[in-house]
Design an enzyme around this catalytic site. Structure first.
Site, PDB file in Angstrom:
ATOM      1  N   ARG A 184       8.061  -5.264  -1.587  1.00 34.62           N
ATOM      2  CA  ARG A 184       8.517  -4.373  -0.526  1.00 34.62           C
ATOM      3  C   ARG A 184       9.800  -4.914   0.050  1.00 34.62           C
ATOM      4  NH1 ARG A 184       5.887  -0.850  -1.914  1.00 34.62           N
ATOM      5  NH2 ARG A 184       4.301   0.387  -0.851  1.00 34.62           N
ATOM      6  N   GLU A 212      15.394   0.726   2.866  1.00 31.88           N
ATOM      7  CA  GLU A 212      15.718   1.622   1.757  1.00 31.88           C
ATOM      8  C   GLU A 212      15.458   3.085   2.153  1.00 31.88           C
ATOM      9  OE1 GLU A 212      12.818  -0.181  -1.004  1.00 31.88           O
ATOM     10  OE2 GLU A 212      11.725   1.718  -0.973  1.00 31.88           O
ATOM     11  N   HIS A 255      13.480   1.477  -6.374  1.00 33.28           N
ATOM     12  CA  HIS A 255      12.027   1.512  -6.136  1.00 33.28           C
ATOM     13  C   HIS A 255      11.295   2.346  -7.197  1.00 33.28           C
ATOM     14  CE1 HIS A 255       8.824   1.104  -2.730  1.00 33.28           C
ATOM     15  NE2 HIS A 255       8.262   1.082  -3.926  1.00 33.28           N
TER      16      HIS A 255
HETATM   17  C1  8YV Z   1       5.284   4.032  -4.867  1.00 38.92           C
HETATM   18  C2  8YV Z   1       4.783   1.587  -4.466  1.00 38.92           C
HETATM   19  O1  8YV Z   1       6.020   4.740  -5.790  1.00 38.92           O
HETATM   20  O2  8YV Z   1       2.519   1.971  -4.937  1.00 38.92           O
HETATM   21  C3  8YV Z   1       3.338   1.401  -4.222  1.00 38.92           C
HETATM   22  O3  8YV Z   1       2.990   0.664  -3.290  1.00 38.92           O
HETATM   23  O4  8YV Z   1       5.573   0.896  -3.944  1.00 38.92           O
HETATM   24  C4  8YV Z   1       5.268   2.629  -5.402  1.00 38.92           C
HETATM   25  O5  8YV Z   1       4.441   2.598  -6.527  1.00 38.92           O
HETATM   26  C5  8YV Z   1       5.873   4.273  -3.514  1.00 38.92           C
HETATM   27  O6  8YV Z   1       5.299   3.524  -2.517  1.00 38.92           O
HETATM   28  C6  8YV Z   1       5.783   5.762  -3.154  1.00 38.92           C
HETATM   29  O7  8YV Z   1       4.617   6.109  -2.485  1.00 38.92           O
END
Ligand code: 8YV
Length: 333
Positions: free
Chosen positions: A244, A273, A291
């Protein structure tokens, strides 16, 4: 005149696969977001205040203000394994269930972590930009000479499912020595499956040739990698963040990269972001991706279907498959 109960009302906060919207429409009265607009908090509240449930993504903050404005809301099913967009304490207090999408994205995300590590250590993005810019005129002995993956020491900070997936790829596929640090140590069987050795965070930073961050974001992990931690790393080391934004202090990282304190970084996530710290955009030795670590078509579909499963089970059977909050009485997993 129908005497059946009205269907529960569901908001889908972002664009999603049409087949998932259609599936939800067989169970619920659905308000989708076909234009995939990123709503402000006020816009989200406007649409959510009359809904019983929500299909959310990591970009939707569900906090006390949203919950107070949406008293009918009973469940938020996040299409993400991470759920730092949920204020879990506020959801628990309001009796709103939150769910996430673990497991279905583990291998895809671990693949990507490894891809980003290799692109970073072997300077793939940097050399591609050079070639496209028409600057390749001759071979030279040290052209884009990077660092090796095979046989190197792979450090992993955060040894959950995805961290273990990366460790296995490193240990079994590339003959890497794997060291890790985590809030809690793995059991012996899991350590042996990953051929991983538990070390302190300081040792991890000092020893790793390549350090991959796979820990959840929380107040505790905010800036877990800042100037002091970067200073402990080897000047030849690479750093990869697929966890993150906010876990790394991006300004400190850009400075460390510019000063050669570490060799290179691969980043899929950023503080604030989709904005990216301007200093990161101007350093050459960093690979930047928007991401996308979980973004293979089958995996994104599996994530969406698991979020939908949670909504269907909740309203149909008072069950959820993958809760991340407390469950109110009468709801089981
Ligand atoms: C997602 C992610 O695409 O699953 C997670 O925690 O970071 C990614 O796979 C993103 O969070 C969108 O919801």
């Amino acid at each position: 005149m129908s005497t059946s109960n009205p269907k529960p009302r569901i908001l889908i906060s972002r664009g999603v696969f049409p087949e998932v919207v259609q599936r939800l429409e067989t169970y619920f009265e659905v308000e989708p977001n076909p234009t995939d607009t990123v709503w402000t908090k006020a816009e989200l509240i406007d649409r959510l205040r009359d809904k019983d449930g929500a299909f959310t993504t990591g970009t939707d903050r569900i906090d006390a203000e949203v919950l107070a404005a949406c008293p009918k809301l009973k469940i938020c099913a996040n299409m993400a394994v991470g759920f730092n967009n949920f204020d879990v304490a506020a959801m628990d207090a309001a009796g709103v269930v939150g769910t996430n999408t673990p497991d279905v994205l583990t291998e895809t995300t671990a693949d990507f972590g490894f891809a980003l590590l290799m692109a970073t250590a072997r300077r793939i993005a940097e050399s591609e930009h050079y070639l496209r810019a028409g600057r390749w005129e001759r071979w030279s002995f040290d052209m884009f000479a990077g660092s090796d993956i095979h046989g190197a020491t792979l450090g992993i900070l955060g040894m959950g499912r995805i961290g273990q997936g990366i460790a296995k790829r490193g240990a079994h596929g590339f003959g890497m020595k794997v060291i890790y640090h985590n809030r809690s140590r793995l059991d012996a069987a899991s350590e042996s499956a990953c051929k991983a050795t538990y070390v302190s965070k300081q040792e991890l930073l000092q020893i790793a040739d390549h350090l991959v961050l796979v820990l959840p974001y929380s107040a505790e992990s905010h800036h877990a990698i800042g100037a002091a931690e970067l200073a402990l790393m080897k000047p030849t080391a690479t750093l990869v963040n697929i966890a993150r934004g906010g876990i790394v202090d991006d300004a400190a990282l850009a400075a460390a990269l510019r000063q050669g304190q570490i060799a290179a970084a691969g980043l899929d996530v950023f503080e604030g972001e989709p904005k990216v710290h301007p200093d990161l955009l101007t350093v050459p030795n960093v690979v930047l991706t928007p991401h996308i670590a979980s973004s293979s078509v089958p995996t994104r579909l599996a994530m969406a279907q698991l979020a939908a499963d949670n909504l269907v089970e909740f309203f149909g059977k008072h069950k959820v498959l993958t809760p991340v909050t407390a469950l109110p009485s009468g709801v089981s997993r």
